[in-house]
Motif scaffolding. Structure first.
Motif, mmCIF file in Angstrom:
data_model
loop_
_atom_site.group_PDB
_atom_site.id
_atom_site.type_symbol
_atom_site.label_atom_id
_atom_site.label_comp_id
_atom_site.label_asym_id
_atom_site.label_seq_id
_atom_site.Cartn_x
_atom_site.Cartn_y
_atom_site.Cartn_z
ATOM 1 N N LEU A 193 26.133 30.092 40.057
ATOM 2 C CA LEU A 193 26.708 29.350 41.178
ATOM 3 C C LEU A 193 28.221 29.171 41.020
ATOM 4 N N ILE A 194 28.668 28.924 39.791
ATOM 5 C CA ILE A 194 30.107 28.784 39.571
ATOM 6 C C ILE A 194 30.815 30.118 39.832
ATOM 7 N N SER A 195 30.247 31.206 39.391
ATOM 8 C CA SER A 195 30.835 32.525 39.626
ATOM 9 C C SER A 195 30.870 32.848 41.116
ATOM 10 N N TYR A 196 29.807 32.484 41.820
ATOM 11 C CA TYR A 196 29.759 32.703 43.271
ATOM 12 C C TYR A 196 30.875 31.920 43.967
ATOM 13 N N ALA A 197 31.056 30.673 43.546
ATOM 14 C CA ALA A 197 32.109 29.839 44.155
ATOM 15 C C ALA A 197 33.491 30.414 43.887
ATOM 16 N N ILE A 198 33.699 30.917 42.678
ATOM 17 C CA ILE A 198 35.010 31.483 42.344
ATOM 18 C C ILE A 198 35.317 32.686 43.218
ATOM 19 N N ILE A 199 34.406 33.625 43.291
ATOM 20 C CA ILE A 199 34.676 34.852 44.038
ATOM 21 C C ILE A 199 34.702 34.591 45.538
ATOM 22 N N TYR A 200 34.021 33.550 45.974
ATOM 23 C CA TYR A 200 34.027 33.210 47.404
ATOM 24 C C TYR A 200 35.387 32.658 47.832
ATOM 25 N N HIS A 201 35.987 31.819 46.978
ATOM 26 C CA HIS A 201 37.233 31.149 47.354
ATOM 27 C C HIS A 201 38.486 31.887 46.899
ATOM 28 N N VAL A 202 38.414 32.625 45.794
ATOM 29 C CA VAL A 202 39.602 33.331 45.294
ATOM 30 C C VAL A 202 39.523 34.775 45.778
ATOM 31 N N LYS A 203 40.382 35.125 46.741
ATOM 32 C CA LYS A 203 40.245 36.401 47.435
ATOM 33 C C LYS A 203 40.868 37.581 46.697
ATOM 34 N N GLY A 204 41.892 37.386 45.923
ATOM 35 C CA GLY A 204 42.609 38.489 45.299
ATOM 36 C C GLY A 204 42.006 38.938 43.978
ATOM 37 N N ILE A 205 42.799 39.668 43.200
ATOM 38 C CA ILE A 205 42.342 40.217 41.927
ATOM 39 C C ILE A 205 41.975 39.128 40.934
ATOM 40 N N TRP A 206 42.567 37.924 41.115
ATOM 41 C CA TRP A 206 42.238 36.851 40.182
ATOM 42 C C TRP A 206 40.799 36.368 40.330
ATOM 43 N N GLY A 207 40.145 36.687 41.460
ATOM 44 C CA GLY A 207 38.736 36.321 41.622
ATOM 45 C C GLY A 207 37.863 36.953 40.546
ATOM 46 N N PRO A 208 37.810 38.283 40.486
ATOM 47 C CA PRO A 208 36.979 38.909 39.445
ATOM 48 C C PRO A 208 37.479 38.644 38.029
ATOM 49 N N ILE A 209 38.792 38.477 37.859
ATOM 50 C CA ILE A 209 39.315 38.177 36.521
ATOM 51 C C ILE A 209 38.800 36.826 36.044
ATOM 52 N N LEU A 210 38.845 35.818 36.929
ATOM 53 C CA LEU A 210 38.366 34.489 36.551
ATOM 54 C C LEU A 210 36.858 34.498 36.278
ATOM 55 N N VAL A 211 36.111 35.242 37.088
ATOM 56 C CA VAL A 211 34.672 35.353 36.846
ATOM 57 C C VAL A 211 34.416 36.009 35.494
ATOM 58 N N PHE A 212 35.179 37.053 35.189
ATOM 59 C CA PHE A 212 35.019 37.748 33.912
ATOM 60 C C PHE A 212 35.288 36.788 32.750
ATOM 61 N N LEU A 213 36.399 36.055 32.844
ATOM 62 C CA LEU A 213 36.759 35.146 31.760
ATOM 63 C C LEU A 213 35.737 34.025 31.623
ATOM 64 N N TYR A 214 35.288 33.503 32.764
ATOM 65 C CA TYR A 214 34.320 32.402 32.717
ATOM 66 C C TYR A 214 32.975 32.870 32.163
ATOM 67 N N ALA A 215 32.441 33.969 32.711
ATOM 68 C CA ALA A 215 31.119 34.437 32.303
ATOM 69 C C ALA A 215 31.107 34.835 30.827
ATOM 70 N N LEU A 216 32.137 35.583 30.410
ATOM 71 C CA LEU A 216 32.186 36.017 29.015
ATOM 72 C C LEU A 216 32.453 34.829 28.084
ATOM 73 N N GLY A 217 33.274 33.876 28.557
ATOM 74 C CA GLY A 217 33.545 32.684 27.755
ATOM 75 C C GLY A 217 32.308 31.819 27.576
ATOM 76 N N HIS A 218 31.544 31.644 28.656
ATOM 77 C CA HIS A 218 30.311 30.856 28.596
ATOM 78 C C HIS A 218 29.308 31.500 27.645
ATOM 79 N N LEU A 219 29.190 32.835 27.740
ATOM 80 C CA LEU A 219 28.307 33.552 26.826
ATOM 81 C C LEU A 219 28.779 33.391 25.382
ATOM 82 N N SER A 220 30.080 33.437 25.163
ATOM 83 C CA SER A 220 30.632 33.314 23.807
ATOM 84 C C SER A 220 30.282 31.966 23.191
ATOM 85 N N ILE A 221 30.349 30.910 23.995
ATOM 86 C CA ILE A 221 29.991 29.571 23.501
ATOM 87 C C ILE A 221 28.546 29.555 23.007
ATOM 88 N N ASN A 222 27.659 30.175 23.775
ATOM 89 C CA ASN A 222 26.251 30.218 23.370
ATOM 90 C C ASN A 222 26.046 31.108 22.148
#
Length: 553
Positions: free
Chosen positions: A80-109
């Motif tokens: 849901l957080i990734s969906y919200a990011i890509i929905y609201h951030v239209k440019g290249i920073w959308g997928p970059i932020l999703v990448f950083l968030y998803a990989l960061g969350h996985l790293s914590i686990n």
């Protein structure tokens, strides 16, 4: 659920102490086959029911079978957080932020698992989350591509671009698809959309030309005549509907063949696989045997360590094929192809005579993700991939796997092995493409296979042991023979061995040229310009192969 836990505990005792979570995983994978049959009978014109089916199965498996409610909540929140990011951030920073968030969350686990020393015999949220990261990041880039001008996209990007944001239900149905949310295979969102709305199986009258002899076209003509099924399909940018005809080929045989592979390796594991654990290399008994026996044991143990991957990936792929998702069009003979979600080519891997073929046959969907969403994305448009592209890909792969030191020892060593492979293939292979040595090429191929398998079994030791100290200990018992070989090859070519090889090849080429010239003079049509030469100076073919060499693959 206590009833299921008691059942799997008893089953573990009956199977000689197999890990309970491993048995649960096999049970889940096998259960996906009857579920795939149910899935195929859901209303084809209503994708929402299919999305709900997958989400419901995911909840039942995570809550009822594995007692992993936290894994479901982790995946749901990340989604849901990734969906919200890509929905609201239209440019290249959308997928970059999703990448950083998803990989960061996985790293914590990953770090949490490592700190708490959770055994790999136990299944925790990092398993399904690794698959989720691939889906979330590829989805984010696909949405970004759908907002870009078509002329800026590569053919692959065009085929996977998402022109408009899907509904939350479709999005979650994709992420929790029952055939792959636990251990893969991962796949693209547009593949899932075209699968659930039946576009993947679409048949167009316009593509059929009855006068052609192409078997594929003939088969499609029969489909139109005998499978006249119409379903509505909503447009991407409006509410209009259109109908099309579709035909779902029968994938039972390829699905059962994948299931057969999985069961075969389950039997192999039970009969002798468990008798060759990699961790035995840490024992005093292993230390006492000869170097030759140590090397033989490493080959067998590393081979057996692959069984668990073959089991999971083969059975999971079979379920996807049975549901229809594995369909990938038709070949030139009109036969349905079922390789859309293939994750490992077992035969190609076990018979590979070079490192590239071997790696290309392993964890194929992850490799595709790294290539299309890391390696090529960090490369500037119009430029060739450089060192940074390679470094970024290596770093992403390492972080995605986790932070055990053994992973990094394997990856770093593997990078050097890949470099050596390119050097050897570029310099050694041309020798066996010359007439003088071409008869020895089968021997060259065999030695290539033997060397490839031996080296890969040596460098993956840390990947299975995980500990830095223990990995170095085992390599020490083997006298670091693999690394010494890498150094020796580098030194040999640094001292100019490539010039010796070039001389061998060029002398043979000179002789070949004289043979070709003499042959053409005898025919009275000598023309030196007609002799095709490859990049190493080796003649490829003359007059349709009457005189020539084998063309390089």
């Amino acid at each position: 659920m206590s009833v299921l836990n008691d059942f799997f505990s008893k089953l573990s005792t009956l199977t000689g102490g197999a890990a309970v979570d491993h048995l649960k995983m096999v049970f889940t994978l096998l259960a996906s086959y009857p579920l795939a049959l149910v899935y195929k009978r859901l209303p084809p014109h209503n994708p929402n029911i299919k999305h709900l089916f997958s989400i419901a199965i995911a909840i039942i498996v995570l809550f009822g079978v594995f007692d992993l409610a936290d894994a479901f909540y982790t995946m749901l929140i990340s989604s849901l957080i990734s969906y919200a990011i890509i929905y609201h951030v239209k440019g290249i920073w959308g997928p970059i932020l999703v990448f950083l968030y998803a990989l960061g969350h996985l790293s914590i686990n990953h770090i949490y698992r490592q700190i708490n020393r959770i055994s790999y015999d136990r299944y925790d949220p990092t398993g399904p989350q690794m698959v989720l990261v691939i889906k979330l990041t590829s989805f984010a880039f696909n949405v970004f591509d759908g907002r870009r001008p078509s002329k800026e996209l590569t053919p692959y990007q065009k085929s996977k671009a998402i022109p408009s944001m899907p509904s939350i239900l479709e999005y979650l149905g994709y992420l929790f698809f029952f055939g792959g949310f636990m251990a893969g295979p991962a796949f693209e969102f547009m593949d899932y959309r075209q699968f659930t709305n039946m576009e993947m199986f679409r048949v167009d009258n316009d593509s059929i030309e009855p006068d052609q002899n192409n078997m594929h076209l003939k088969q499609l003509k029969l489909v139109n005549e005998y499978y006249n099924k119409n379903i509505p399909l909503k447009g991407n940018n409006n509410n209009t509907s259109r109908s099309f005809k579709y035909y779902v080929p029968n994938g039972s045989i390829p699905a059962l063949s994948k299931l057969g592979f999985g069961i075969f390796f389950i039997i192999c594991t039970m009969i002798f696989g468990n008798n060759y654990p990699v961790n035995w290399t840490l024992s005093e008994e292993f230390k006492a045997i000869s170097l030759f026996d140590k090397l033989i044991y490493i080959q067998i143990a590393s081979f057996c360590a692959r069984f668990k991957y073959y089991i999971v990936w083969s059975i999971a792929e079979g379920a996807c094929i049975l549901s229809g998702l594995g369909f990938n069009g038709y070949d030139e003979h009109g036969n349905a192809k079922w390789n859309r979600v293939t994750n490992v080519d077992i035969v190609a891997y076990e018979t590979a005579d070079n490192i590239k073929t071997l790696l290309d046959s392993w964890n194929m969907n992850t490799n595709k993700w790294l290539k299309n969403y890391v390696y090529l994305r960090v490369t500037p448009p119009g430029k060739k991939p450089n060192f940074f592209s390679t470094f970024a890909t290596f770093g992403t792969s390492a972080i995605w796997h986790g932070f055990y030191p053994g992973y990094y020892l394997t990856f770093i060593s593997g990078a050097f092995v890949q470099s050596i492979h390119r050097t050897l293939r570029r310099n050694i292979r041309p020798i066996f493409l010359t007439p003088k040595f071409s008869s020895l090429k089968p021997l060259y191929n065999f030695l290539g296979w033997l060397l490839t398998q031996t080296v890969i079994h040596y460098i993956v030791i840390p990947f299975n042991i995980l500990s830095f100290r223990n990995s170095l200990y085992v390599w020490k018992l083997l006298y670091f023979c693999g690394h010494i070989a890498i150094i020796l090859v580098n030194v040999t070519f640094w001292l100019g061995f490539s010039k010796v090889i070039a001389q061998i090849v060029n002398v043979d080429v000179k002789t070949k040229r004289e043979q070709v010239k003499k042959w053409k003079v005898e025919r009275g049509d000598f023309d030196e310009g007609k002799v095709a030469i490859n990049e190493t100076g080796v003649p490829l073919e003359v007059d349709n192969g009457s005189v020539g060499l084998e063309k390089e693959e």
